[in-house]
Motif scaffolding. Structure first.
Motif, PDB file in Angstrom:
ATOM      1  N   MET A   1       1.003  -0.932   0.109  1.00 48.46           N
ATOM      2  CA  MET A   1      -0.610  -0.014   0.340  1.00 48.46           C
ATOM      3  C   MET A   1       1.112   1.397   0.090  1.00 48.46           C
ATOM      4  N   ALA A   2       0.926   2.305  -0.851  1.00 44.40           N
ATOM      5  CA  ALA A   2       1.491   3.589  -1.478  1.00 44.40           C
ATOM      6  C   ALA A   2       1.040   4.245   0.579  1.00 44.40           C
ATOM      7  N   THR A   3       2.641   4.760   0.813  1.00 46.17           N
ATOM      8  CA  THR A   3       2.345   5.251   1.544  1.00 46.17           C
ATOM      9  C   THR A   3       1.770   7.070   1.963  1.00 46.17           C
ATOM     10  N   ASP A   4       1.352   6.932   2.842  1.00 43.81           N
ATOM     11  CA  ASP A   4       0.173   9.069   2.644  1.00 43.81           C
ATOM     12  C   ASP A   4       1.623   9.716   2.379  1.00 43.81           C
ATOM     13  N   ALA A   5       1.086  10.821   2.421  1.00 41.17           N
ATOM     14  CA  ALA A   5       2.213  11.916   1.807  1.00 41.17           C
ATOM     15  C   ALA A   5       2.080  12.794   3.210  1.00 41.17           C
ATOM     16  N   LEU A   6       1.474  13.171   4.156  1.00 35.33           N
ATOM     17  CA  LEU A   6       0.956  13.696   4.847  1.00 35.33           C
ATOM     18  C   LEU A   6       0.244  12.658   6.500  1.00 35.33           C
ATOM     19  N   THR A   7       0.734  12.521   7.550  1.00 40.35           N
ATOM     20  CA  THR A   7      -0.302  11.542   8.596  1.00 40.35           C
ATOM     21  C   THR A   7       0.013  12.585   9.550  1.00 40.35           C
ATOM     22  N   LEU A   8      -0.970  13.060  10.253  1.00 40.78           N
ATOM     23  CA  LEU A   8      -0.961  13.521  11.937  1.00 40.78           C
ATOM     24  C   LEU A   8      -1.221  12.814  12.521  1.00 40.78           C
ATOM     25  N   THR A   9      -0.445  12.577  13.885  1.00 36.92           N
ATOM     26  CA  THR A   9      -1.645  11.380  14.755  1.00 36.92           C
ATOM     27  C   THR A   9      -1.724  11.470  16.334  1.00 36.92           C
ATOM     28  N   ASP A  10      -3.076  11.976  16.392  1.00 38.36           N
ATOM     29  CA  ASP A  10      -2.885  12.573  18.279  1.00 38.36           C
ATOM     30  C   ASP A  10      -1.869  13.690  18.386  1.00 38.36           C
ATOM     31  N   VAL A  11      -2.140  14.523  17.654  1.00 42.96           N
ATOM     32  CA  VAL A  11      -0.934  15.794  17.510  1.00 42.96           C
ATOM     33  C   VAL A  11      -2.130  16.821  18.319  1.00 42.96           C
ATOM     34  N   HIS A  12      -1.406  18.058  19.501  1.00 41.61           N
ATOM     35  CA  HIS A  12      -1.853  18.496  20.719  1.00 41.61           C
ATOM     36  C   HIS A  12      -0.747  19.527  20.159  1.00 41.61           C
ATOM     37  N   SER A  13      -1.057  20.812  20.707  1.00 40.77           N
ATOM     38  CA  SER A  13      -0.283  22.215  20.073  1.00 40.77           C
ATOM     39  C   SER A  13      -0.958  23.202  20.814  1.00 40.77           C
ATOM     40  N   TYR A  14      -0.019  24.344  21.567  1.00 39.73           N
ATOM     41  CA  TYR A  14      -0.546  24.988  22.321  1.00 39.73           C
ATOM     42  C   TYR A  14      -0.223  25.748  22.143  1.00 39.73           C
ATOM     43  N   TYR A  15      -0.504  27.082  22.409  1.00 42.53           N
ATOM     44  CA  TYR A  15       0.027  28.637  22.787  1.00 42.53           C
ATOM     45  C   TYR A  15       0.061  28.837  23.460  1.00 42.53           C
ATOM     46  N   GLY A  16       1.520  29.007  24.487  1.00 34.05           N
ATOM     47  CA  GLY A  16       1.254  29.035  25.734  1.00 34.05           C
ATOM     48  C   GLY A  16       0.452  27.837  26.706  1.00 34.05           C
ATOM     49  N   ASP A  17      -0.210  28.552  27.917  1.00 28.72           N
ATOM     50  CA  ASP A  17      -0.980  27.818  28.027  1.00 28.72           C
ATOM     51  C   ASP A  17      -2.174  26.967  27.149  1.00 28.72           C
ATOM     52  N   SER A  18      -2.231  27.547  26.357  1.00 25.67           N
ATOM     53  CA  SER A  18      -3.914  27.513  25.652  1.00 25.67           C
ATOM     54  C   SER A  18      -4.211  26.448  24.832  1.00 25.67           C
ATOM     55  N   HIS A  19      -4.505  24.940  25.174  1.00 28.87           N
ATOM     56  CA  HIS A  19      -4.290  24.425  24.450  1.00 28.87           C
ATOM     57  C   HIS A  19      -5.209  24.339  23.081  1.00 28.87           C
ATOM     58  N   VAL A  20      -4.923  24.348  22.313  1.00 25.02           N
ATOM     59  CA  VAL A  20      -5.055  24.710  20.460  1.00 25.02           C
ATOM     60  C   VAL A  20      -5.768  23.343  20.110  1.00 25.02           C
ATOM     61  N   LEU A  21      -4.814  22.562  19.058  1.00 21.57           N
ATOM     62  CA  LEU A  21      -5.147  21.200  18.972  1.00 21.57           C
ATOM     63  C   LEU A  21      -5.258  20.078  20.116  1.00 21.57           C
ATOM     64  N   GLN A  22      -6.152  19.651  20.228  1.00 27.34           N
ATOM     65  CA  GLN A  22      -6.920  18.096  21.107  1.00 27.34           C
ATOM     66  C   GLN A  22      -7.184  16.944  20.331  1.00 27.34           C
ATOM     67  N   GLY A  23      -6.080  16.848  20.056  1.00 26.90           N
ATOM     68  CA  GLY A  23      -5.921  15.739  19.316  1.00 26.90           C
ATOM     69  C   GLY A  23      -6.297  15.234  18.375  1.00 26.90           C
ATOM     70  N   VAL A  24      -5.403  16.704  17.256  1.00 26.22           N
ATOM     71  CA  VAL A  24      -6.001  16.109  15.289  1.00 26.22           C
ATOM     72  C   VAL A  24      -5.126  14.878  14.757  1.00 26.22           C
ATOM     73  N   SER A  25      -6.043  14.408  14.190  1.00 21.98           N
ATOM     74  CA  SER A  25      -5.303  13.410  12.944  1.00 21.98           C
ATOM     75  C   SER A  25      -6.431  13.080  11.883  1.00 21.98           C
ATOM     76  N   PHE A  26      -5.383  13.605  11.022  1.00 26.82           N
ATOM     77  CA  PHE A  26      -5.768  13.075   9.839  1.00 26.82           C
ATOM     78  C   PHE A  26      -4.596  12.598   8.495  1.00 26.82           C
ATOM     79  N   SER A  27      -4.941  11.808   7.391  1.00 25.01           N
ATOM     80  CA  SER A  27      -3.747  11.458   6.576  1.00 25.01           C
ATOM     81  C   SER A  27      -3.934  12.259   4.812  1.00 25.01           C
ATOM     82  N   LEU A  28      -3.372  12.787   4.442  1.00 20.49           N
ATOM     83  CA  LEU A  28      -3.295  13.059   3.180  1.00 20.49           C
ATOM     84  C   LEU A  28      -3.271  11.951   2.426  1.00 20.49           C
ATOM     85  N   LYS A  29      -3.325  11.324   1.500  1.00 23.32           N
ATOM     86  CA  LYS A  29      -3.018  10.996   0.585  1.00 23.32           C
ATOM     87  C   LYS A  29      -2.279  11.068  -0.905  1.00 23.32           C
TER      88      LYS A  29
END
Length: 241
Positions: A1-29
């Motif tokens: 199976m072809a590898t996906d171009a871009l994959t995010l798995t359970d990504v959490h990102s913050y600005y300081g104490d602000s929890h902006v991305l809360q477990g983002v997951s998706f894949s771009l073929k």
């Protein structure tokens, strides 16, 4: 199976104490367009900033064609093949059109026909006409063409477009759409962040909708077109398609 171009798995990102991305997951073929949609403040630009390394995720993993890139510097991520057309364009106003393009030049991985100055000028004839003009004196539409051209000069494996139609007249928006469609036809893998949902849905193979930093929809274009309630609830729009 072809590898996906871009994959995010359970990504959490913050600005300081602000929890902006809360477990983002998706894949771009590979070779497809993924539309990343959501209301203002949903986390779309934060997601793009995390992929390109402006923000380091506190949890989760990002992979580019199977290779982990989360935690690398923006320069290292760019060298591995991520290209960005940022919101607001951010061209270098005191450089000429040609200098803006040349400064971003990077050789590709050989998988597709490389982008050169001449290819960019063929794609955007107005940039050829204005090659010696200071970029800061261009119209908004011309600056967007330059921002796109500059990103392509890096020969990216994955191209991130953050609000490419923002602030542009309808005729120019249509031209931006045609350009993205052309890039897609050539096999360019693209993540498209857009407030203009009609434009995004016309171009996308896959749609991911964010709400308050979480994925509330991830599916194919036919699935989202058949689900007007999801669009209305999360974007405040009704699609007549």
């Amino acid at each position: 199976m072809a590898t996906d171009a871009l994959t995010l798995t359970d990504v959490h990102s913050y600005y300081g104490d602000s929890h902006v991305l809360q477990g983002v997951s998706f894949s771009l073929k590979a070779g497809e367009v993924l539309a990343l949609l959501g209301r203002n403040g949903a986390g779309k630009t934060t997601c793009i900033s995390t992929v390109v390394g402006f923000l380091t995720p506190r949890r989760g993993e990002i992979r580019l064609f199977g290779e982990p890139i989360s935690g690398l510097t923006p320069e290292a991520i760019c060298r591995r093949g991520i290209g960005l057309v940022p919101q607001g364009r951010r061209i270098f106003p005191s450089l000429t059109v040609r200098e803006n393009l040349i400064v971003a030049r990077r050789s590709g991985d050989g998988s597709r026909k490389p982008w050169s100055l001449e290819r960019i000028y063929d794609l955007f004839p107005r940039l050829r006409e204005r090659h010696g003009q200071l970029a800061g004196s261009l119209s908004g539409g011309e600056q967007q063409m330059l921002a796109l051209g500059r990103a392509l000069m890096g020969n990216p494996r994955v191209l991130l477009l953050d609000e490419p139609s923002e602030g542009l007249a309808p005729l120019i928006v249509a031209e931006v759409g045609r350009t993205i469609a052309l890039l897609k036809s050539e096999g360019q893998s693209i993540v498209l962040v857009e407030q203009n949902s009609n434009l995004a849905l016309d171009l996308a193979d896959q749609v991911v909708i964010l709400t308050t930093g979480q994925c509330v929809f991830d599916g194919g274009i036919d699935e989202i077109r058949a689900n007007e309630a999801v669009l209305t609830q999360n974007l405040g729009v009704f699609q007549g398609h």
